[in-house]
Design a protein around this motif. Structure first.
Motif, short mmCIF file in Angstrom:
data_model
loop_
_atom_site.label_atom_id
_atom_site.label_comp_id
_atom_site.label_asym_id
_atom_site.label_seq_id
_atom_site.Cartn_x
_atom_site.Cartn_y
_atom_site.Cartn_z
N HIS A 113 0.70 -1.06 -0.06
CA HIS A 113 0.07 0.10 0.05
C HIS A 113 0.28 1.48 -0.30
N SER A 114 1.46 1.35 -0.45
CA SER A 114 2.88 2.33 -1.14
C SER A 114 2.48 2.74 -2.33
N GLN A 115 2.45 4.46 -2.51
CA GLN A 115 2.32 5.04 -3.53
C GLN A 115 3.28 5.36 -4.06
N VAL A 116 3.35 4.68 -5.42
CA VAL A 116 4.81 4.45 -6.27
C VAL A 116 4.92 5.45 -7.19
N ILE A 117 6.32 5.65 -7.29
CA ILE A 117 6.57 7.12 -8.62
C ILE A 117 7.90 6.25 -9.34
N LEU A 118 7.17 6.95 -10.69
CA LEU A 118 8.14 6.43 -11.65
C LEU A 118 8.76 7.75 -11.57
N ILE A 119 9.80 7.38 -11.81
CA ILE A 119 10.80 8.98 -12.27
C ILE A 119 11.58 8.02 -14.21
N GLY A 120 11.10 8.68 -15.32
CA GLY A 120 10.97 8.48 -16.92
C GLY A 120 10.55 9.35 -17.43
N HIS A 121 10.59 8.70 -18.90
CA HIS A 121 9.83 9.91 -19.95
C HIS A 121 8.64 9.02 -20.37
N LYS A 122 7.61 9.95 -20.57
CA LYS A 122 6.39 9.85 -20.87
C LYS A 122 6.55 9.00 -22.51
N GLY A 123 5.75 7.73 -22.74
CA GLY A 123 5.87 7.48 -23.81
C GLY A 123 6.64 6.30 -24.82
N HIS A 124 7.19 5.88 -23.47
CA HIS A 124 8.79 5.31 -23.89
C HIS A 124 7.70 4.33 -23.40
N PRO A 125 8.36 3.00 -23.87
CA PRO A 125 7.80 1.39 -23.92
C PRO A 125 8.21 1.12 -22.90
N GLU A 126 9.24 0.96 -22.26
CA GLU A 126 9.70 0.99 -20.97
C GLU A 126 8.74 0.89 -20.14
N VAL A 127 8.88 2.85 -19.59
CA VAL A 127 7.81 2.98 -19.46
C VAL A 127 6.58 3.04 -19.12
N GLU A 128 5.97 2.74 -20.22
CA GLU A 128 4.49 2.32 -20.16
C GLU A 128 4.22 0.53 -20.24
#
Length: 306
Positions: A113-128
């Protein structure tokens, strides 16, 4: 004119594994083999696999039933996995193990129940793919810049993870901002930026102490290759991202004494050698390998393909 070659450069273990999975799937099943997204972000590699019988698709809907499907090195969402199973496909997962580690971290943190923040570039396949690991109730929040952190309003437990191919320095700035805003934020057990990305960035920093210009072998959509180019640009040095020697502009080389050459983690060494030959033809008198970290990481292909 002198040429300095960065070390390490070119293929990483995750890219080697992904390409081998496609090639072994073609050898085992014959053509066609459907690959969801570019297996790695490199035009030369993709065209080579197309010639061998790989068909690259954006969505699983483009794949007929009962076919062979390979997931790219960048990973896929849980939804994509379900879609591939629904058409009774034979699935081979070429997701880089270091990306899989991030996916597992997201799932684990959400179970806590931890809110996860992802640092990354929007639209990149890995981020998706990483965003697509989240459950229906708690979405992963994407942060691209330090400024994005200021807009966040989160109560309760919070943790962060990162895309594996980011700039080490830029990511640290964002992490510092997150820690300042959320003093109790939970960090990954181990840095999520992959060893190959870090090593190639460090090699370019070393290279640019002696070079006047940087050539980076890599495709435009390759995140880690773009980060290599940016390192030189931040040092106010000219830097060019190219797919091959045919994209070099001879004007770039005018009055340049020392050229640095590197390759992103998805660019094959054959492209580096073609660039070296081009530079020899255009005034280079010596090529020197710059010493760097020796990489000996190897990721095995799935057992069913061995």
């Amino acid at each position: 004119m002198k040429v300095l070659l960065a070390n390490p450069r070119g293929f990483c273990a995750g890219v080697d594994r992904a390409i081998e999975i496609v090639e072994r799937a073609l050898s085992k099943h014959g053509a066609p083999v459907y690959v969801r997204n570019e297996v790695v972000h490199n035009k030369f590699v993709v065209n080579d696999l197309k010639a061998k019988g790989a068909i690259f698709v954006k969505e699983i809907e483009e794949v007929p039933e009962h076919q062979v499907v390979v997931f790219s090195a960048h990973g896929v969402s849980q939804q994509t996995r379900k879609q591939a199973k629904a058409i009774n496909s034979t699935i081979y997962d070429a997701t880089c193990p270091l990306v899989t580690k991030v996916h597992k971290e997201v799932v684990r943190k959400q179970k806590q129940h931890s809110q996860v923040i992802l640092i990354g570039h929007k639209g990149h396949p890995e981020v998706e793919g990483t965003l697509g690991q989240s459950n229906d109730h708690e979405q992963v929040i994407l942060v691209e810049t330090a400024q994005d952190v200021e807009q966040l309003v989160i109560n309760g437990s919070v943790s962060y993870t990162t895309q594996t191919t980011l700039s080490v320095d830029d990511t640290q700035d964002i992490v510092d901002k997150l820690k300042e805003k959320f003093p109790n934020i939970q960090a990954p057990k181990k840095d999520d930026i992959c060893y190959a990305t870090q090593n190639r960035q460090d090699a370019v920093k070393t290279l640019m102490k002696s070079a006047d210009l940087l050539l980076v072998l890599g495709s435009r959509n390759s995140s880690n290759s773009n980060r290599l180019r940016e390192i030189a640009e931040k040092l106010d040095m000219p830097a060019y991202l190219i797919d091959g020697a045919d994209e070099i502009n001879p004007n770039w080389l005018v009055e340049v004494e020392t050229i640095g050459v590197t390759a992103g983690a998805s660019a094959p060494e054959i492209l580096v050698q073609e660039v070296i030959n081009y530079l020899y033809d255009h005034g280079a008198t010596e090529v020197l390998e710059v010493s760097g970290i020796q990489e000996n990481v190897h990721f095995s292909v799935p057992e069913t393909l061995r």
